[in-house]
Design a protein around this motif. Sequence first.
Motif: not given
Length: 206
Positions: A16-19, A112-119, A185-199
Amino acid sequence: MTAPPLGPLILAAGPNVRIRLRVPADGPDEFRWRSDPETARFDGRAPNKEPLERFLDAFAYELAYGRNDREQFALDAADGRHIGTLMLYNFAAGGDSAELGISLGEEQERGHGFGREALILLLRWVWHNRPLRSVSLHALEWNERAIRAFRAVGFHESARVIRDGQVLLRMEVRREWWLLWEMEGRFSLAGAKEPHHTPATGSQDP
């Protein structure tokens, strides 16, 4: 003028994210985020009051010459949207510890968990590319959703700090424990999510 490809600048990528390393085109976004009172509140600081031109001059200088006391990165959604920043700073004298900061500048991307994945991606990259043995951060005590996210990626509370009238929790993670949890296996990443465009509403959730 065509923007340069970002592929060679990407340090880590998940579903879902890239650094990646920052580029001059990121400057206006960072100016907007740092000048926004709500984003600044989540970051525990006052909003930027510097004029755009001066901010961009300083931004370009830092990209050109770097800084000895920090490393800063851009955070993108998987589709390439620039959504935030990450930073390593306050490196210890021996170079074996540093502090981490993360900010999601776009309101609709929070919660939506994007920061969690980034960390997870950043810590994984740090342990394999930097000589750090521990990483810490300071979380605003009232931001319970962020604290839950930090716990989920391996951080634990070590102290309660008062800074500029705000109460923060110092949280830390150590390399050897994190890598062991990763093997389990504690830090497995979830699959791709649909883009969020609503506040989104509520506290910022990494």
